[in-house]
Design a protein around this motif. Structure first.
Motif, PDB file in Angstrom:
ATOM      1  N   GLU A 214     -44.780 103.403 -10.801  1.00 36.17           N
ATOM      2  CA  GLU A 214     -43.398 103.815 -10.562  1.00 36.17           C
ATOM      3  C   GLU A 214     -43.095 105.197 -11.154  1.00 36.17           C
ATOM      4  OE1 GLU A 214     -41.212 102.648  -8.687  1.00 36.17           O
ATOM      5  OE2 GLU A 214     -41.598 100.531  -8.346  1.00 36.17           O
ATOM      6  N   THR A 215     -43.895 105.639 -12.123  1.00 39.36           N
ATOM      7  CA  THR A 215     -43.719 106.987 -12.684  1.00 39.36           C
ATOM      8  C   THR A 215     -44.399 108.046 -11.822  1.00 39.36           C
ATOM      9  OG1 THR A 215     -45.725 107.071 -14.062  1.00 39.36           O
ATOM     10  CG2 THR A 215     -43.777 105.970 -14.999  1.00 39.36           C
ATOM     11  N   GLY A 216     -45.160 107.608 -10.803  1.00 40.14           N
ATOM     12  CA  GLY A 216     -45.903 108.540  -9.964  1.00 40.14           C
ATOM     13  C   GLY A 216     -47.321 108.766 -10.425  1.00 40.14           C
ATOM     14  N   ASP A 217     -47.796 107.956 -11.348  1.00 43.16           N
ATOM     15  CA  ASP A 217     -49.155 108.111 -11.873  1.00 43.16           C
ATOM     16  C   ASP A 217     -50.174 107.657 -10.828  1.00 43.16           C
ATOM     17  OD1 ASP A 217     -51.080 108.452 -14.170  1.00 43.16           O
ATOM     18  OD2 ASP A 217     -51.401 106.335 -13.756  1.00 43.16           O
ATOM     19  N   PRO A 218     -51.058 108.551 -10.354  1.00 41.77           N
ATOM     20  CA  PRO A 218     -52.006 108.171  -9.295  1.00 41.77           C
ATOM     21  C   PRO A 218     -52.945 107.036  -9.682  1.00 41.77           C
ATOM     22  CG  PRO A 218     -51.900 110.558  -9.527  1.00 41.77           C
ATOM     23  CD  PRO A 218     -51.162 109.977 -10.699  1.00 41.77           C
ATOM     24  N   GLU A 219     -53.409 107.038 -10.921  1.00 43.16           N
ATOM     25  CA  GLU A 219     -54.325 105.976 -11.360  1.00 43.16           C
ATOM     26  C   GLU A 219     -53.617 104.624 -11.354  1.00 43.16           C
ATOM     27  OE1 GLU A 219     -58.175 104.980 -12.166  1.00 43.16           O
ATOM     28  OE2 GLU A 219     -57.442 107.034 -11.905  1.00 43.16           O
ATOM     29  N   GLY A 220     -52.367 104.628 -11.806  1.00 44.35           N
ATOM     30  CA  GLY A 220     -51.596 103.394 -11.786  1.00 44.35           C
ATOM     31  C   GLY A 220     -51.360 102.900 -10.366  1.00 44.35           C
ATOM     32  N   MET A 221     -51.032 103.815  -9.456  1.00 48.89           N
ATOM     33  CA  MET A 221     -50.819 103.427  -8.062  1.00 48.89           C
ATOM     34  C   MET A 221     -52.097 102.858  -7.456  1.00 48.89           C
ATOM     35  SD  MET A 221     -48.250 106.344  -6.498  1.00 48.89           S
ATOM     36  CE  MET A 221     -49.116 107.817  -7.025  1.00 48.89           C
TER      37      MET A 221
END
Length: 331
Positions: free
Chosen positions: A251-258
Motif C-alpha cells: 500500500e506504500t508503493g513498495d515494489p517488493e511488497g507488491m
C-alpha cells in the motif's frame, strides 16, 4: 476447546487434549504452549482467544490478576503486534512491562523507540538491559547511538546482547550482533540498525533472532521492514499473517511488497487479486514481478501480453547481470 487439533505440531491427539485440559484448568505453562503452538501454525485467532484467558481480567479464566499471567499479557501484546494491531498491543505490552518482566520491558521499549518516542523508551530499555534481556540490551544499544558520545557504551551493550549462555535455546539466542561505528549508526538510524541485526542473524542461520529484530523494525511502518517481516513470517509457515505485512508494504508503493503480496495471493488461489498486485509491481520494473506476471498471463491464455512481459523481464535481467559484472570489474 478440549480436543486435540490434527495437523498442529504438539497439539494433536491425546497429547493435545491433555494440554488443552491443563490450560483450561488454569495451568499457565500449558496455556502458553497452546497459544504459541497455535500461533506458529498461523491459527492466530485461536491463539489470541487462549491468551486472552490468561491476560484479560473477567475473561472466564482461572488466572485473574496475578503475577503468573504477565507472560500471557506479553505474548498477547506480541501476537497483536504480529497481526498489525499495534494500537491494541500497546496496553498489553505496557501492562506486562509494568509487571517487571524484562522481556516485556525490552519489547515495549523497542516499540516506543522505533515509533519516535525515544525519551519514553529509555527507562524501559535500560531496565530490560539491566534485567538481562538480550533483545532489550540490543535495543538499548540502538537507543544510545542516538546520544552524542555514547557510541562505545552502545557497542558494549551490543556485545552483551551477543553473549551466549549454557541454557540458550533457538528462541532465546540472538547470535552475534554487529557493532557499527558511530558514523554508520547515525546513517542507519534505529530501524536501519535493527534491520542490520536481522540480516546478520539471518546470514548466520539464526532465523528466530532475525525475525525478532525484524518484528520490532516493522512496527515503525517502514516498507522495507514490513516486507522483510512478512518474508520472515512466511518462512515460518505463517502465510496468512505474512500477507498482512506484504499488504501494508504494498500500500506504500513498495515494489517488493507488491510482488510478495501477489505471490501469496496466487498461492491462496485468489487469482484476480494476485494479478492486480503482480501487475502493479511489474509496472515499476521489478524483474521477478515482470516474470511472474508474464507467467500468470501465460497460464490464463493471454499469450501475446505474456510474451511482452516475459521479454521485458529477460531484457532487464540481462542488463542487471551485465551491470553487476561491470561493477565487479571496476571494483
Amino acid at each position: 476447546m478440549g480436543a486435540g487439533i490434527p495437523g498442529v505440531d504438539g497439539l494433536e491427539g491425546g497429547e493435545g487434549a491433555r494440554l488443552f485440559a491443563a490450560a483450561e484448568s488454569g495451568d499457565a505453562e500449558a496455556l502458553r504452549l497452546v497459544a504459541v503452538r497455535l500461533a506458529r501454525a498461523d491459527r492466530t485467532e485461536e491463539a489470541e482467544s487462549w491468551l486472552r484467558l490468561g491476560a484479560d481480567p473477567g475473561a472466564g479464566s482461572a488466572f485473574g490478576h496475578t503475577a503468573d499471567n504477565a507472560e500471557a499479557v506479553r505474548l498477547l501484546g506480541q501476537l497483536l503486534l504480529d497481526t498489525r494491531r499495534g494500537a491494541q498491543a500497546a496496553p498489553y505490552l505496557l501492562r506486562a512491562a509494568e509487571s517487571g518482566e524484562a522481556e516485556a520491558m525490552g519489547v515495549w521499549g523497542a516499540v516506543l523507540l522505533v515509533t519516535g518516542r525515544a525519551a519514553e523508551a529509555e527507562p524501559w530499555l535500560r531496565r530490560a538491559a539491566e534485567g538481562g534481556d538480550r533483545l532489550g540490551m540490543g535495543a538499548y544499544g540502538v537507543l544510545l547511538f542516538g546520544s552524542p558520545g555514547q557510541g562505545e557504551r552502545a557497542r558494549e551493550w551490543l556485545r552483551k546482547a551477543s553473549a551466549s549462555e549454557p541454557d540458550d535455546t533457538t528462541d532465546s539466542y540472538l547470535g552475534p550482533v554487529p557493532q557499527p561505528d558511530d558514523g554508520a549508526a547515525a546513517r542507519l538510524g534505529p530501524v536501519g540498525l535493527l534491520l542490520l541485526f536481522a540480516e546478520f542473524a539471518g546470514r548466520l542461520g539464526h532465523t528466530v533472532a532475525a525475525a525478532r529484530w525484524t518484528r520490532l523494525a516493522a512496527q515503525s511502518g517502514d516498507p522495507t521492514a514490513m516486507n522483510r517481516f512478512g518474508v520472515a513470517l512466511h518462512g515460518f509457515g505463517r502465510g496468512g499473517t505474512a500477507a498482512l505485512w506484504f499488504h501494508a508494504a504494498a500500500e506504500t508503493g513498495d515494489p517488493e511488497g507488491m510482488h510478495n503480496l501477489g505471490l501469496v495471493l496466487r498461492g491462496a488461489g485468489r487469482a484476480a487479486e494476485a494479478e492486480r498486485w503482480l501487475h502493479e509491481a511489474a509496472k515499476t520494473g521489478h524483474i521477478e514481478a515482470m516474470h511472474n506476471y508474464g507467467l500468470l498471463l501465460q497460464g490464463t491464455g493471454r499469450e501475446r501480453e505474456a510474451r511482452k512481459w516475459l521479454r521485458r523481464a529477460g531484457k532487464a535481467h540481462r542488463k542487471a547481470q551485465s551491470d553487476a559484472e561491470w561493477s565487479d570489474l571496476m571494483g
